[in-house]
Design an enzyme around this catalytic site. Structure first.
Site, short mmCIF file in Angstrom:
data_model
loop_
_atom_site.label_atom_id
_atom_site.label_comp_id
_atom_site.label_asym_id
_atom_site.label_seq_id
_atom_site.Cartn_x
_atom_site.Cartn_y
_atom_site.Cartn_z
N ASP A 30 11.96 -8.59 64.08
CA ASP A 30 10.91 -7.59 63.87
C ASP A 30 10.23 -7.33 65.22
O ASP A 30 10.69 -7.84 66.26
CB ASP A 30 9.95 -7.99 62.74
N HIS A 31 9.15 -6.56 65.20
CA HIS A 31 8.50 -6.17 66.47
C HIS A 31 8.02 -7.36 67.28
O HIS A 31 8.00 -7.30 68.51
CB HIS A 31 7.33 -5.21 66.18
N CYS A 36 11.19 -13.51 63.96
CA CYS A 36 9.93 -12.81 63.67
C CYS A 36 8.82 -13.63 64.33
O CYS A 36 9.11 -14.49 65.17
CB CYS A 36 9.73 -12.57 62.17
N GLY A 37 7.58 -13.39 63.96
CA GLY A 37 6.48 -14.09 64.63
C GLY A 37 6.53 -15.59 64.43
O GLY A 37 6.47 -16.37 65.38
N THR A 38 6.65 -15.98 63.18
CA THR A 38 6.72 -17.42 62.85
C THR A 38 8.14 -17.89 62.56
O THR A 38 8.39 -19.09 62.55
CB THR A 38 5.90 -17.69 61.58
N GLY A 39 9.01 -16.95 62.25
CA GLY A 39 10.36 -17.28 61.77
C GLY A 39 10.38 -17.52 60.27
O GLY A 39 11.44 -17.64 59.66
N ILE A 40 9.20 -17.57 59.67
CA ILE A 40 9.12 -17.92 58.24
C ILE A 40 9.53 -16.74 57.36
O ILE A 40 10.44 -16.86 56.52
CB ILE A 40 7.71 -18.42 57.87
N HIS A 44 24.92 -30.74 58.88
CA HIS A 44 24.71 -31.09 57.47
C HIS A 44 24.73 -29.89 56.54
O HIS A 44 25.22 -29.99 55.42
CB HIS A 44 23.36 -31.81 57.29
N ASN A 45 24.12 -28.78 56.95
CA ASN A 45 23.95 -27.63 56.04
C ASN A 45 24.93 -26.51 56.33
O ASN A 45 24.94 -25.51 55.62
CB ASN A 45 22.53 -27.04 56.15
N ARG A 54 6.33 -16.46 68.15
CA ARG A 54 4.96 -16.86 68.46
C ARG A 54 4.80 -18.38 68.45
O ARG A 54 3.70 -18.89 68.63
CB ARG A 54 3.99 -16.23 67.45
N ARG A 111 30.15 -35.20 51.36
CA ARG A 111 28.82 -35.16 50.72
C ARG A 111 28.05 -33.89 51.11
O ARG A 111 27.31 -33.33 50.31
CB ARG A 111 28.01 -36.42 51.03
N HIS A 112 28.30 -33.42 52.32
CA HIS A 112 27.60 -32.20 52.75
C HIS A 112 28.25 -30.96 52.11
O HIS A 112 27.55 -30.03 51.72
CB HIS A 112 27.60 -32.09 54.27
N ARG A 169 26.90 -30.76 48.57
CA ARG A 169 25.51 -30.29 48.50
C ARG A 169 25.42 -28.80 48.80
O ARG A 169 24.62 -28.08 48.18
CB ARG A 169 24.64 -31.10 49.48
C1 RB5 Z 1 4.12 -9.94 61.75
O1 RB5 Z 1 2.77 -9.83 62.07
C2 RB5 Z 1 4.41 -11.31 61.17
O2 RB5 Z 1 3.79 -11.44 59.93
C3 RB5 Z 1 5.89 -11.55 61.08
O3 RB5 Z 1 6.46 -11.41 62.33
C4 RB5 Z 1 6.32 -12.92 60.58
O4 RB5 Z 1 5.71 -13.94 61.31
C5 RB5 Z 1 6.26 -13.15 59.13
O5 RB5 Z 1 6.61 -14.22 58.62
#
Ligand code: RB5
Length: 143
Positions: free
Chosen positions: A7-8, A64-68, A97-98, A108, A132-133, A136
């Site tokens: 993303d941006h 992305c910002g957090t990767g989450i 493993h995965n 970030r 085992r992997h 799973r």
């Molecule tokens: C964008 O502001 C931010 O929310 C996105 O990059 C990401 O971190 C979401 O998980």
């Protein structure tokens, strides 16, 4: 072939990773986004993961910002095992493993030096192939 998308918030880090891929002669396909003010991470997660699903690419890198957010989006797609890694130990373990096929990074969270080492570890570690992997991983696809 490596699929890469962001993303941006991930644009600058993606360009650092692309520099690494080019130096190593690793082929990649860039699914965006380019340098823009705002974007929606699921768009790029889906584009990269579709390229893996249809076998156009073998592995993916998502930023992305957090990767989450981008890893959550990726892991909703069939056959995708996306690992959010901010250290080399995790990047190695998730390949062993995965058999993770997507690496997610938070631009970030990690600097470019560490991020490139994580990418290098992820791309250069083979799946262990241990029973085992395999068992799973198969269970992950069950309803
Ligand atoms: C964008 O502001 C931010 O929310 C996105 O990059 C990401 O971190 C979401 O998980």
């Amino acid at each position: 072939m490596i699929a890469i998308g962001n993303d941006h918030t991930g644009y600058e880090l993606k360009m650092e990773i692309i520099k690494y891929l080019e130096e190593k002669g690793i082929e990649y396909k860039d699914f965006g986004c380019g340098k823009i003010d705002s974007s929606d991470y699921p768009v790029y997660a889906k584009a990269v993961c579709k390229a893996i699903q249809n076998k156009e690419c073998d592995k993916g890198i998502l930023i992305c910002g957090t990767g989450i957010g981008i890893s959550i989006a990726a892991n909703k797609m069939k056959g995708i095992r996306a690992a959010l890694c901010h250290d080399c130990f995790s990047a190695e373990a998730t390949r062993l493993h995965n058999d993770a096929n997507v690496l997610a990074l938070g631009a970030r969270v990690v600097g470019p030096g560490l991020a490139v080492k994580i990418v290098d570890t992820f791309l250069n570690t083979e799946f262990s192939g241990q029973e085992r992997h395999i068992r799973r991983i198969k269970m992950l696809e069950e309803e």
